[in-house]
Design a protein around this motif. Structure first.
Motif, mmCIF file in Angstrom:
data_model
loop_
_atom_site.group_PDB
_atom_site.id
_atom_site.type_symbol
_atom_site.label_atom_id
_atom_site.label_comp_id
_atom_site.label_asym_id
_atom_site.label_seq_id
_atom_site.Cartn_x
_atom_site.Cartn_y
_atom_site.Cartn_z
ATOM 1 N N HIS A 73 4.584 65.999 36.036
ATOM 2 C CA HIS A 73 5.543 64.981 36.444
ATOM 3 C C HIS A 73 5.135 63.607 35.926
ATOM 4 C CE1 HIS A 73 2.663 65.402 39.871
ATOM 5 N NE2 HIS A 73 2.659 64.082 39.806
ATOM 6 N N THR A 110 7.924 64.111 41.340
ATOM 7 C CA THR A 110 7.581 65.505 41.664
ATOM 8 C C THR A 110 8.776 66.293 42.168
ATOM 9 O OG1 THR A 110 7.012 64.874 43.928
ATOM 10 C CG2 THR A 110 5.223 64.845 42.292
ATOM 11 N N ASN A 143 11.668 69.050 37.421
ATOM 12 C CA ASN A 143 11.204 69.350 38.778
ATOM 13 C C ASN A 143 12.392 69.359 39.748
ATOM 14 O OD1 ASN A 143 8.319 69.342 38.205
ATOM 15 N ND2 ASN A 143 8.586 67.153 37.810
#
Length: 341
Positions: free
Chosen positions: A48, A270, A338
């Motif tokens: 990330h 994330t 993500n």
């Protein structure tokens, strides 16, 4: 950053105390990339997106045993020129109702206008703004690194493992309370401040550990601010590092539906929409014994034994883009794809 401006700002907040002993300084953004040499060493890109400050030896791979940042870096994005450490956190995104994402910019604190991105860093030997800071702390050693928080956490119980990873919904530049451990659920007129406080006790032996956390600990009882003692397993008292990042969410406050029914539109890179996945990384890189001298000197902010540079000089210190992906436009997915949780 002129010290006069900074001291005037702190005095305006009612926090100025000439006897205090702490370092407080600004750092410009060094780079924003999907790299994480601590958790994903050598991986390009990493899982990330992060925003990084500090010395320009930052890279995808930074092995501790051969990476003296003070010797490998030629510039730093921090005010004190002896600090070639690297500090980084994940990046916050706004998620629109149509599911697209926009990276939230960072903004400078009062007295540091002109700083491009970055954070404000504290090193403390006692409680923040304690007027009689006389405790002795041991500065970090070359090769030292640590991580606070967990990028996989999504609920309050998990987040209890870490102390004082918080958010402040800012009314203005002077707002410092209240703090929450999840994302604010209302529009914040002055933006959102993310605070990362690192553990302050060390085992005295290991510069790192497999999870980058076991070699450090929180006080056995109480807190760093209350002078809590270190546990016997981690007897060496370290300076407390506090990172303050001001996220400029003001442009995204206009749609009341984003904040209806306790919801809020911000997510970490994330994919975490709760705020509980807040985390930060640190790799030590102060030159020689400059940090120990500063902590032993019980100085207040200006630290006359340390050399400083201008904000313009800080802004010039960068590292090249090593990943090569769009992180600034409206994105269909978060970098790394993500999923939002």
């Amino acid at each position: 950053m002129p010290n006069m401006q900074l001291n005037a700002f702190i005095a305006a907040l009612g926090l100025f105390a000439p006897a205090s002993a702490l370092l407080r300084f600004g750092c410009s953004g060094l780079t924003v990339q999907r790299l994480d040499p601590l958790v994903n060493p050598g991986m390009n890109p990493s899982a990330h997106l992060h925003q990084i400050i500090g010395g320009n030896s930052f890279n995808a791979s930074m092995p501790a045993e051969s990476h003296d940042l003070a010797k490998l870096s030629t510039c730093t994005s921090c005010q004190f020129t002896e600090d070639f450490s690297n500090y980084w956190t994940a990046v916050i995104f706004y998620r629109s109702k149509n599911g697209t994402f926009k990276r939230v910019p960072q903004m400078a604190q009062a007295g540091m206008e002109g700083t491009q991105g970055g954070m404000v860093v504290y090193y403390m030997s006692d409680a923040l703004f304690d007027t009689a800071q006389k405790s002795t702390v041991t500065a970090f050693k070359p090769g030292f690194r640590m991580l606070v928080g967990d990028a996989t956490y999504h609920d309050r119980e998990e987040a209890r493992k870490f102390r004082q990873l918080t958010y402040i919904c800012m009314e203005n530049q002077g707002t410092r309370a209240p703090e929450s451990i999840s994302f604010p659920t209302k529009p914040c007129p002055g933006g959102i401040m993310a605070n990362h406080r690192f553990p302050t006790c060390w085992d005295g032996k290991n510069l790192d550990s497999p999870n980058h956390q076991d070699h450090v600990a929180y006080p056995e009882s109480g807190t760093f601010e209350s002078g809590g003692p270190c546990p016997a397993t981690h007897p060496v008292r370290l300076p407390q590092i506090l990172l303050e990042t001001m996220w400029d969410t003001r442009a995204f406050n206009g749609d009341a539906a984003d904040f209806a029914d306790g919801k809020q539109p911000f997510v970490w890179a994330t994919g975490d929409s709760t705020g509980y996945a807040s985390h930060a990384d640190y790799t030590f890189g102060w030159k020689d014994d400059s940090l120990q001298k500063a902590m032993d000197g019980h100085t207040y902010v200006s630290a006359p034994m340390l050399k400083t540079q201008t904000i313009a000089q800080q802004n010039q210190c960068k590292v090249p883009d090593m990943v090569g992906e769009d992180i600034d436009g409206w994105l269909q997915t978060l970098p790394g794809e993500n999923p939002v949780v």
